[in-house]
Design a protein around this motif. Structure first.
Motif, PDB file in Angstrom:
ATOM      1  N   ILE A  38      71.128  -4.912  11.353  1.00 20.47           N
ATOM      2  CA  ILE A  38      71.475  -4.582  12.737  1.00 20.47           C
ATOM      3  C   ILE A  38      70.500  -3.498  13.156  1.00 20.47           C
ATOM      4  O   ILE A  38      70.479  -2.414  12.582  1.00 20.47           O
ATOM      5  CB  ILE A  38      72.921  -4.069  12.855  1.00 20.47           C
ATOM      6  N   MET A  39      69.664  -3.812  14.151  1.00 17.44           N
ATOM      7  CA  MET A  39      68.611  -2.888  14.577  1.00 17.44           C
ATOM      8  C   MET A  39      68.807  -2.500  16.037  1.00 17.44           C
ATOM      9  O   MET A  39      69.171  -3.338  16.864  1.00 17.44           O
ATOM     10  CB  MET A  39      67.239  -3.557  14.400  1.00 17.44           C
ATOM     11  N   VAL A  40      68.552  -1.243  16.333  1.00 17.65           N
ATOM     12  CA  VAL A  40      68.701  -0.731  17.697  1.00 17.65           C
ATOM     13  C   VAL A  40      67.395  -0.070  18.124  1.00 17.65           C
ATOM     14  O   VAL A  40      66.884   0.803  17.425  1.00 17.65           O
ATOM     15  CB  VAL A  40      69.862   0.285  17.792  1.00 17.65           C
ATOM     16  N   HIS A  41      66.870  -0.502  19.267  1.00 19.51           N
ATOM     17  CA  HIS A  41      65.711   0.144  19.883  1.00 19.51           C
ATOM     18  C   HIS A  41      66.186   0.795  21.172  1.00 19.51           C
ATOM     19  O   HIS A  41      66.621   0.101  22.100  1.00 19.51           O
ATOM     20  CB  HIS A  41      64.627  -0.883  20.221  1.00 19.51           C
ATOM     21  N   THR A  42      66.096   2.105  21.244  1.00 14.43           N
ATOM     22  CA  THR A  42      66.627   2.810  22.400  1.00 14.43           C
ATOM     23  C   THR A  42      65.689   3.949  22.780  1.00 14.43           C
ATOM     24  O   THR A  42      64.582   4.066  22.253  1.00 14.43           O
ATOM     25  CB  THR A  42      68.068   3.299  22.114  1.00 14.43           C
ATOM     26  N   GLY A  43      66.130   4.791  23.720  1.00 19.50           N
ATOM     27  CA  GLY A  43      65.316   5.918  24.154  1.00 19.50           C
ATOM     28  C   GLY A  43      64.627   5.662  25.485  1.00 19.50           C
ATOM     29  O   GLY A  43      64.516   4.520  25.943  1.00 19.50           O
ATOM     30  N   PRO A  44      64.129   6.719  26.131  1.00 18.76           N
ATOM     31  CA  PRO A  44      63.525   6.609  27.462  1.00 18.76           C
ATOM     32  C   PRO A  44      62.081   6.114  27.471  1.00 18.76           C
ATOM     33  O   PRO A  44      61.531   5.813  28.522  1.00 18.76           O
ATOM     34  CB  PRO A  44      63.594   8.041  27.989  1.00 18.76           C
ATOM     35  N   GLY A  45      61.464   6.018  26.302  1.00 20.12           N
ATOM     36  CA  GLY A  45      60.063   5.620  26.260  1.00 20.12           C
ATOM     37  C   GLY A  45      59.864   4.124  26.309  1.00 20.12           C
ATOM     38  O   GLY A  45      60.784   3.333  26.080  1.00 20.12           O
ATOM     39  N   LYS A  46      58.636   3.715  26.627  1.00 28.19           N
ATOM     40  CA  LYS A  46      58.283   2.304  26.682  1.00 28.19           C
ATOM     41  C   LYS A  46      58.175   1.726  25.272  1.00 28.19           C
ATOM     42  O   LYS A  46      57.793   2.411  24.347  1.00 28.19           O
ATOM     43  CB  LYS A  46      56.951   2.128  27.410  1.00 28.19           C
ATOM     44  N   GLY A  47      58.477   0.436  25.132  1.00 29.05           N
ATOM     45  CA  GLY A  47      58.242  -0.241  23.867  1.00 29.05           C
ATOM     46  C   GLY A  47      59.449  -0.855  23.203  1.00 29.05           C
ATOM     47  O   GLY A  47      59.316  -1.488  22.150  1.00 29.05           O
ATOM     48  N   LYS A  48      60.624  -0.694  23.789  1.00 29.00           N
ATOM     49  CA  LYS A  48      61.845  -1.199  23.147  1.00 29.00           C
ATOM     50  C   LYS A  48      61.852  -2.727  23.104  1.00 29.00           C
ATOM     51  O   LYS A  48      61.970  -3.332  22.039  1.00 29.00           O
ATOM     52  CB  LYS A  48      63.067  -0.656  23.896  1.00 29.00           C
ATOM     53  N   SER A  49      61.722  -3.349  24.254  1.00 28.67           N
ATOM     54  CA  SER A  49      61.679  -4.813  24.296  1.00 28.67           C
ATOM     55  C   SER A  49      60.394  -5.324  23.662  1.00 28.67           C
ATOM     56  O   SER A  49      60.398  -6.341  22.960  1.00 28.67           O
ATOM     57  CB  SER A  49      61.780  -5.317  25.745  1.00 28.67           C
ATOM     58  N   SER A  50      59.287  -4.622  23.906  1.00 22.22           N
ATOM     59  CA  SER A  50      58.004  -5.060  23.345  1.00 22.22           C
ATOM     60  C   SER A  50      58.089  -5.175  21.836  1.00 22.22           C
ATOM     61  O   SER A  50      57.590  -6.139  21.235  1.00 22.22           O
ATOM     62  CB  SER A  50      56.900  -4.084  23.736  1.00 22.22           C
ATOM     63  N   SER A  51      58.713  -4.207  21.192  1.00 21.01           N
ATOM     64  CA  SER A  51      58.854  -4.238  19.746  1.00 21.01           C
ATOM     65  C   SER A  51      59.765  -5.382  19.311  1.00 21.01           C
ATOM     66  O   SER A  51      59.495  -6.071  18.321  1.00 21.01           O
ATOM     67  CB  SER A  51      59.410  -2.903  19.242  1.00 21.01           C
ATOM     68  N   GLY A  52      60.832  -5.591  20.066  1.00 20.31           N
ATOM     69  CA  GLY A  52      61.740  -6.687  19.751  1.00 20.31           C
ATOM     70  C   GLY A  52      61.037  -8.032  19.814  1.00 20.31           C
ATOM     71  O   GLY A  52      61.201  -8.886  18.933  1.00 20.31           O
ATOM     72  N   PHE A  53      60.223  -8.226  20.852  1.00 22.04           N
ATOM     73  CA  PHE A  53      59.495  -9.489  20.972  1.00 22.04           C
ATOM     74  C   PHE A  53      58.384  -9.598  19.928  1.00 22.04           C
ATOM     75  O   PHE A  53      58.006 -10.706  19.542  1.00 22.04           O
ATOM     76  CB  PHE A  53      58.953  -9.663  22.384  1.00 22.04           C
ATOM     77  N   GLY A  54      57.876  -8.474  19.484  1.00 21.17           N
ATOM     78  CA  GLY A  54      56.929  -8.507  18.383  1.00 21.17           C
ATOM     79  C   GLY A  54      57.571  -9.100  17.136  1.00 21.17           C
ATOM     80  O   GLY A  54      56.943  -9.890  16.411  1.00 21.17           O
ATOM     81  N   MET A  55      58.825  -8.743  16.871  1.00 19.26           N
ATOM     82  CA  MET A  55      59.528  -9.310  15.723  1.00 19.26           C
ATOM     83  C   MET A  55      59.836 -10.785  15.930  1.00 19.26           C
ATOM     84  O   MET A  55      59.833 -11.571  14.975  1.00 19.26           O
ATOM     85  CB  MET A  55      60.793  -8.503  15.432  1.00 19.26           C
ATOM     86  N   ILE A  56      60.099 -11.180  17.179  1.00 18.37           N
ATOM     87  CA  ILE A  56      60.295 -12.599  17.471  1.00 18.37           C
ATOM     88  C   ILE A  56      59.034 -13.381  17.083  1.00 18.37           C
ATOM     89  O   ILE A  56      59.103 -14.451  16.465  1.00 18.37           O
ATOM     90  CB  ILE A  56      60.636 -12.812  18.955  1.00 18.37           C
ATOM     91  N   LEU A  57      57.862 -12.850  17.428  1.00 14.99           N
ATOM     92  CA  LEU A  57      56.615 -13.527  17.062  1.00 14.99           C
ATOM     93  C   LEU A  57      56.454 -13.603  15.543  1.00 14.99           C
ATOM     94  O   LEU A  57      55.965 -14.600  15.007  1.00 14.99           O
ATOM     95  CB  LEU A  57      55.425 -12.805  17.675  1.00 14.99           C
ATOM     96  N   ARG A  58      56.862 -12.559  14.853  1.00 17.91           N
ATOM     97  CA  ARG A  58      56.806 -12.596  13.389  1.00 17.91           C
ATOM     98  C   ARG A  58      57.703 -13.705  12.850  1.00 17.91           C
ATOM     99  O   ARG A  58      57.324 -14.429  11.922  1.00 17.91           O
ATOM    100  CB  ARG A  58      57.246 -11.255  12.811  1.00 17.91           C
ATOM    101  N   CYS A  59      58.897 -13.814  13.413  1.00 23.37           N
ATOM    102  CA  CYS A  59      59.817 -14.867  12.968  1.00 23.37           C
ATOM    103  C   CYS A  59      59.207 -16.243  13.191  1.00 23.37           C
ATOM    104  O   CYS A  59      59.288 -17.117  12.324  1.00 23.37           O
ATOM    105  CB  CYS A  59      61.145 -14.757  13.715  1.00 23.37           C
ATOM    106  N   ILE A  60      58.608 -16.436  14.358  1.00 21.42           N
ATOM    107  CA  ILE A  60      57.964 -17.713  14.647  1.00 21.42           C
ATOM    108  C   ILE A  60      56.869 -18.000  13.626  1.00 21.42           C
ATOM    109  O   ILE A  60      56.751 -19.107  13.105  1.00 21.42           O
ATOM    110  CB  ILE A  60      57.406 -17.716  16.081  1.00 21.42           C
ATOM    111  N   ALA A  61      56.078 -16.981  13.308  1.00 24.64           N
ATOM    112  CA  ALA A  61      54.991 -17.150  12.336  1.00 24.64           C
ATOM    113  C   ALA A  61      55.529 -17.492  10.950  1.00 24.64           C
ATOM    114  O   ALA A  61      54.903 -18.265  10.214  1.00 24.64           O
ATOM    115  CB  ALA A  61      54.147 -15.884  12.272  1.00 24.64           C
ATOM    116  N   HIS A  62      56.689 -16.951  10.597  1.00 25.99           N
ATOM    117  CA  HIS A  62      57.288 -17.201   9.288  1.00 25.99           C
ATOM    118  C   HIS A  62      58.212 -18.416   9.293  1.00 25.99           C
ATOM    119  O   HIS A  62      58.914 -18.664   8.308  1.00 25.99           O
ATOM    120  CB  HIS A  62      58.076 -15.980   8.816  1.00 25.99           C
TER     121      HIS A  62
END
Length: 207
Positions: A38-62
């Motif tokens: 269970i992973m949580v990306h939070t905070g006021p900075g940019k990159g929360k969704s971007s990081s999540g979609f980065g993992m989606i691409l990893r899943c697709i690759a694997h």
């Protein structure tokens, strides 16, 4: 100052790296468990969704079947949605439950209904034995505004999520209960953002 490395310096460097590698190998030898996180990306900075979609691409690759349930953002056209729907629809399911940001819809009842529809879809995807990773994009916003019940969400993740299924929840202001339940929590810190200087959201950067 010279870029040349003396023989003594090279020996010291090699010895130092050998010690670091030995220590790391000992540490890695103790990391033998696997589990769905269970992973949580939070905070006021940019990159929360971007990081999540980065993992989606990893899943697709694997070749790990995955799913995205997008809350709040609605029909905002994003690069990740276009790519997944047009190129990777067999590898990743993509659902949009929101109707736009809350200040755009200006209809709390509709927002609540949309969030709850999204949560029902999310539960179905998480429970599907074919799915290995589920990204709940911007669900923290729905939780923040109490469109979803935090206790229900946390209880489901802790008691009903399959043991080897990963779930990532993104969005600002993650609730303490979710942070406590999570295995991995990352807070994005805002240092600088061009929006403050009058620069609008940029294609390929924000969407």
């Amino acid at each position: 100052m010279t870029d040349e490395v003396t023989e003594a310096e090279a020996i010291r460097h090699t010895e130092k790296m050998q010690k670091i590698k030995a220590a790391r190998d000992r540490m890695m030898a103790t990391k033998t468990e696997e589990k769905g996180l269970i992973m949580v990306h939070t905070g006021p900075g940019k990159g929360k969704s971007s990081s999540g979609f980065g993992m989606i691409l990893r899943c697709i690759a694997h070749e790990m079947p995955c799913a995205v349930v997008q809350f709040i953002k609605g029909n905002w056209i994003t690069g990740e949605a276009e790519m997944i729907r047009t190129r990777f629809s067999d590898e990743c399911r993509f659902f949009v439950s929101g109707e736009g940001f809350t200040w755009e819809t200006q209809d709390k009842a509709r927002d609540i209904a949309a969030a709850q529809r999204g949560w029902e879809i999310a539960k179905q995807q998480i429970l599907d034995p074919a799915i290995r990773f589920v990204l709940l994009d911007e669900i923290n916003i729905a939780l923040r505004y109490d469109y979803l019940d935090i206790d229900e969400v946390v209880d489901f993740l802790l008691t009903q999520k399959p043991p080897m299924t990963h779930v990532c929840l993104t969005g600002r202001n993650a609730k303490p209960e979710l942070i406590e339940a999570a295995d991995l929590v990352t807070e994005m810190t805002l240092v600088k953002h061009p929006f403050r200087d009058g620069i609008k959201a940029q294609k390929g950067v924000e969407f």
